[in-house]
Design a protein around this motif. Structure first.
Motif, short mmCIF file in Angstrom:
data_model
loop_
_atom_site.label_atom_id
_atom_site.label_comp_id
_atom_site.label_asym_id
_atom_site.label_seq_id
_atom_site.Cartn_x
_atom_site.Cartn_y
_atom_site.Cartn_z
N LYS A 102 0.83 -1.15 0.10
CA LYS A 102 -0.01 -0.19 0.05
C LYS A 102 0.73 1.32 -0.06
N THR A 136 -1.04 7.59 -3.54
CA THR A 136 -1.82 8.13 -2.67
C THR A 136 -1.87 9.73 -2.64
N GLN A 167 3.44 7.12 3.79
CA GLN A 167 3.27 6.42 2.57
C GLN A 167 4.29 6.02 1.64
N SER A 214 -9.19 5.44 0.29
CA SER A 214 -9.01 4.73 2.00
C SER A 214 -8.27 3.21 1.67
N SER A 215 -8.72 2.71 0.74
CA SER A 215 -8.04 1.19 0.46
C SER A 215 -6.76 1.40 0.22
N LEU A 216 -6.21 2.39 -0.23
CA LEU A 216 -4.80 2.54 -0.81
C LEU A 216 -3.84 2.91 0.35
N TYR A 217 -4.19 3.39 1.29
CA TYR A 217 -3.40 4.00 2.36
C TYR A 217 -2.51 2.95 3.22
N LYS A 232 -1.90 2.40 6.78
CA LYS A 232 -2.60 3.07 8.35
C LYS A 232 -1.84 2.57 9.30
N GLY A 282 -4.76 -4.01 10.33
CA GLY A 282 -4.95 -5.16 9.41
C GLY A 282 -3.94 -6.39 9.35
#
Length: 583
Positions: free
Chosen positions: A19, A24, A164, A230-233, A235, A579
């Motif tokens: 990611k 991003t 990132q 959101s799905s690319l970051y 975190k 995650g």
């Protein structure tokens, strides 16, 4: 055990690399860009909204804007602690984005509904009714919401972007991060440049309803963009013990103040669970007592964890607190430079009394002269990063060219020149107005081009490019990655302090210079006042601040040592991506 930890670290880094990255950046940069429009673009012309629609005098309007700016810059420290200690950067930015949007909607409503403002009037021929309490509360509520939103976005956006791209295993990581800081600041600067010119022109040409409504639409677009990415970051998980652990260090050091220091070379008396450091550094030695083990049987459990964290802290936590304390003296010098160079409210008032025509049929908006500061900042960043740094690197043998402390110091020197030039230009403008018989004509236009104001704005932009970006990178490099949001928030906190100092300075100057019936330096009639004296006062404050910086910088020592130390603190085993544990 070491093999397991190594495999865990490698797995975490692999997940991180899947990611993040450059893809991003559009989502993250767009988010802060449009937040800047709400607080910088709207702020630029707000003095005229307060004067014309809420009937405030110039000094009171300036104080209100300084206080709004102060709140906008103070709240990010709360957002930083919330981010680094509990929620993580993504969630805090998301909440800040929504709150900022709501604040802009409330401000828009003050322009839409006539009853939200006092009755319109035309001074001096008509008596102007002041805004009542309810009207002011609605206006201040809009400012509060936008400030709260900025408190979530500003301390986290830059650090979130760095997350990132950060890759400690890459030998070019340091140069990559320096370029990121420069170009991130520049990209926001370009967007704000467009917004300051476009938004101010739109407000002047189409009115406040349209002028406030367009930023609402842009902020809505920004909100949607941020959530789409959101799905690319990457975190990073929040360090849930950050704030309490730093407090625990202070409490533990105080409770253990009567203990004798064990031999420095011995590591068996110091609690270093989860830390790569086995003995504390000698700097700020009084805090080292927080990590002294009195009795291993009573202080540490079978798993090697401290039984009473308020009596025993890890070496890493002690060193993190030391790092924060050590940067505070240098951080404090950012307060005065923020107060002295962010005088765009008064320069807008000056511009409104000067010839602003670019062509016979078009005149430059008075509030848009701040664009020259932003343009200078942006151009300097590009030249510095692509031309000056490579040239300096050949002579200094350092990849960064100037050290961060040198960069900040030069910025302070330029800030002093900014105030001196501002004083000289205002003196010239005032003398010209008196010579033309406009001493008693507050709204009279002096036959002097407003382009005379450009040099002071350019110098202000250069000072910010040198000092502000240097500050942000300095704090980021001297503190561990787990405190990245706090590192960025320190800069914002300094700006907030600068706004408070500026508001206090205006209040004191107005009170002291209007004694015994005197006109005062900051009179509503610029031609009768002495705004040049006010700028000379800022110059003296700047010179005193420069001297303080030189002293604090000398005491701080080598910044390279602090940077290397921060990398040791970064225990990658404790940094997990959301995650990862569920994978």
């Amino acid at each position: 055990m070491e093999n397991q930890n190594s495999e865990k670290m490698e797995t975490t880094q692999k997940v991180e690399r899947k990611k993040g990255g450059l893809r991003t950046m559009p989502f993250i940069i767009a988010n802060e860009t449009f937040e800047k429009i709400s607080n910088v673009g709207l702020h630029a012309n707000m003095i005229f909204y307060l004067m014309n629609e809420y009937h405030m005098d110039k000094a009171k309007g300036a104080i209100v804007l300084f206080l709004w700016s102060a709140l906008t810059n103070f709240l990010p420290i709360g957002g930083a602690f919330l981010s680094d200690s509990y929620l993580g950067r993504f969630k805090v930015i998301a909440m800040g984005t929504v709150v900022t949007l709501l604040g802009m909607v409330v401000l828009w409503l003050t322009a839409i509904f006539p009853k939200a403002r006092p009755p319109h009037c035309r001074p001096p021929s008509e008596f102007c009714v002041s805004a009542n309490t309810a009207q002011l509360m609605l206006l201040y509520f809009a400012f509060l919401l936008m400030a709260a939103g900025a408190g979530g976005i500003r301390p986290c956006s830059l650090a979130f972007g760095a997350d990132q791209l950060e890759n400690p295993g890459n030998p070019k990581n340091q140069r990559t991060m320096q370029s990121f800081f420069n170009w991130y600041y520049a990209s926001v600067g370009i967007s704000v440049t467009i917004s300051v010119v476009f938004m101010v022109y739109l407000q002047n040409a189409a009115g406040w309803i349209v002028g406030f409504g367009v930023p609402v639409g842009l902020m809505l677009f920004s909100t949607v963009m941020f959530f789409l990415g959101s799905s690319l970051y990457v975190k990073l998980m929040a360090n849930k013990s950050l704030l309490s652990s730093l407090t625990q260090v202070i409490v533990a050091a105080w409770r253990n103040r009567h203990l004798e220091f064990p031999p420095q070379a011995s590591d068996k008396w110091f609690y270093h669970k989860g830390s790569k450091l086995v003995t504390p550094t000698p700097k700020l030695r009084f805090l080292n007592k927080a990590c002294i083990i009195r009795n291993k049987e009573t202080d540490v459990d079978s798993n090697g964890m401290a039984k009473f964290p308020w009596r025993l802290s890890t070496i890493q936590r002690v060193e993190e607190l030391k790092a924060v304390i050590r940067v505070l003296p240098i951080w404090s010098t950012g307060i005065i430079i923020s107060a002295t160079i962010n005088q765009f409210t008064f320069s807008s008032l000056q511009a409104s009394t000067m010839d602003r025509h670019i062509t016979p049929h078009f005149q430059f908006p008075a509030a848009s002269f701040a664009v020259f500061a932003i343009l200078t900042l942006t151009i300097w960043v590009a030249i510095y990063d692509q031309i000056i740094v490579p040239l300096l690197a050949k002579f200094t043998k350092k990849s960064n060219g100037l050290t961060l402390k040198q960069r900040m110091g030069i910025g302070l020197v330029v800030s002093c020149l900014t105030s001196i030039v501002s004083a000289g230009i205002e003196r010239k403008r005032r003398n010209r107005a008196i010579h033309e018989g406009l001493a008693n004509v507050p709204g009279g236009i002096v036959q002097m081009s407003a382009m005379w104001l450009v040099p002071q704005h350019c110098l202000a932009g250069l000072a910010e490019a040198l000092n502000a970006i240097g500050q942000i990178q300095f704090f980021y490099s001297q503190l561990p990655r787990s405190m990245a949001s706090i590192a960025v928030a320190l800069f914002s906190l300094g700006m907030g302090g600068g706004s408070l100092v500026a508001a206090l300075t205006v209040s004191v100057v107005k009170k002291r210079t209007t004694k015994n019936g005197n006109v005062g330096w900051l009179s509503d009639n610029l031609n009768q006042g002495h705004y040049d004296y006010y700028y000379w006062l800022l110059s003296l404050m700047g010179v005193a601040n420069l001297l303080h910086y030189l002293i604090f910088s000398w005491f701080y020592g080598d910044e390279k040592e602090g940077e290397e130390q921060s990398r040791i603190w970064d225990d990658k085993e404790a940094i997990e991506v959301e995650g990862t544990s569920n994978a």
